[in-house]
Scaffold this motif. Structure first.
Motif, PDB file in Angstrom:
ATOM      1  N   UNK A  36       0.839  -1.197   0.000  1.00  0.00           N
ATOM      2  CA  UNK A  36       0.000   0.000   0.000  1.00  0.00           C
ATOM      3  C   UNK A  36       0.878   1.252   0.000  1.00  0.00           C
ATOM      4  N   UNK A  37       0.703   2.076  -1.013  1.00  0.00           N
ATOM      5  CA  UNK A  37       1.391   3.362  -1.070  1.00  0.00           C
ATOM      6  C   UNK A  37       0.464   4.469  -0.608  1.00  0.00           C
ATOM      7  N   UNK A  38       1.029   5.451   0.092  1.00  0.00           N
ATOM      8  CA  UNK A  38       0.257   6.626   0.502  1.00  0.00           C
ATOM      9  C   UNK A  38       1.057   7.877   0.169  1.00  0.00           C
ATOM     10  N   UNK A  39       0.338   8.958  -0.101  1.00  0.00           N
ATOM     11  CA  UNK A  39       1.006  10.212  -0.411  1.00  0.00           C
ATOM     12  C   UNK A  39       0.128  11.389  -0.046  1.00  0.00           C
ATOM     13  N   UNK A  40       0.698  12.588  -0.145  1.00  0.00           N
ATOM     14  CA  UNK A  40      -0.025  13.788   0.270  1.00  0.00           C
ATOM     15  C   UNK A  40      -0.105  14.805  -0.865  1.00  0.00           C
ATOM     16  N   UNK A  76      -2.547   4.594   8.019  1.00  0.00           N
ATOM     17  CA  UNK A  76      -2.199   5.149   6.699  1.00  0.00           C
ATOM     18  C   UNK A  76      -1.942   6.656   6.720  1.00  0.00           C
ATOM     19  N   UNK A  77      -2.722   7.407   7.508  1.00  0.00           N
ATOM     20  CA  UNK A  77      -2.489   8.853   7.577  1.00  0.00           C
ATOM     21  C   UNK A  77      -1.163   9.157   8.276  1.00  0.00           C
ATOM     22  N   UNK A  95      -5.495  15.045   5.994  1.00  0.00           N
ATOM     23  CA  UNK A  95      -6.949  15.148   6.034  1.00  0.00           C
ATOM     24  C   UNK A  95      -7.644  14.082   5.211  1.00  0.00           C
ATOM     25  N   UNK A  96      -8.576  14.519   4.378  1.00  0.00           N
ATOM     26  CA  UNK A  96      -9.453  13.602   3.645  1.00  0.00           C
ATOM     27  C   UNK A  96      -8.721  12.886   2.516  1.00  0.00           C
TER      28      UNK A  96
END
Ligand SMILES: [Zn+2]
Length: 166
Positions: A36-40, A76-77, A95-96
């Motif tokens: 799982x990749x997450x970014x902003x 994840x956040x 945030x969202x």
């Protein structure tokens, strides 16, 4: 993603003919969990988009959202905030969800899917670090070469949506 050929319990060869490989000796099923990749998506007061120049593949040398992988048991956040801090020096409040993107086919070492979050800068000093070669804010008419469809989508949203939404 690279698939293993041998059982991690007993080292016997796996039967790779099924969707989930099965050990030919002990019968263990080897599920391949997604990465799982997450970014902003971070904007400055002039609604310029924060991007980092990637020092690692996939997309090495191109520009993308500050991003990385979620560790086991990590929120994840929290992972997105951690990656933003590591790559850009900025402390962000996450945030969202902006959107969830499928992985880039054929991108070795890439995420199985990628979650982009809105985030707001609450501290820190902009400075590229970790596996980012550079970190800068870019206006919509000033974008560098982008790495991924998710980066393109974020840039398009910043250009087209009204203030306060992504
Ligand atoms: Zn086995």
């Amino acid at each position: 993603m690279d698939a293993p050929s041998f059982c991690c319990s007993c080292a016997a060869p796996l039967d790779l003919s099924d969707r989930h490989p099965v050990c030919t000796a002990c019968g263990r099923t080897h599920y391949r969990d997604p990465k799982v990749g997450v970014g902003v998506v971070v904007l400055d007061p002039d609604r310029r988009l924060l991007l980092v120049r990637r020092g690692v593949g996939p997309g090495k040398g191109l520009w993308a959202l500050p991003a990385g992988f979620v560790d086991a048991d990590e929120d994840p956040r929290a992972a997105a905030a951690r990656e933003a801090l590591e790559e850009t020096g900025l402390v962000v409040e996450v945030g969202a969800v902006v959107d969830v993107y499928p992985g880039v086919p054929g991108a070795r070492g890439g995420a199985s899917f990628f979650v982009a979050f809105e985030a707001e800068v609450v501290g820190g000093v902009l400075q590229a670090a970790d596996d980012a070669l550079d970190a800068r804010f870019f206006g919509p008419d000033d974008l560098p070469e982008l790495a991924f469809p998710s980066t393109e989508d974020a840039a398009a949203r910043v250009r087209t949506v009204t203030e306060g939404q992504l």
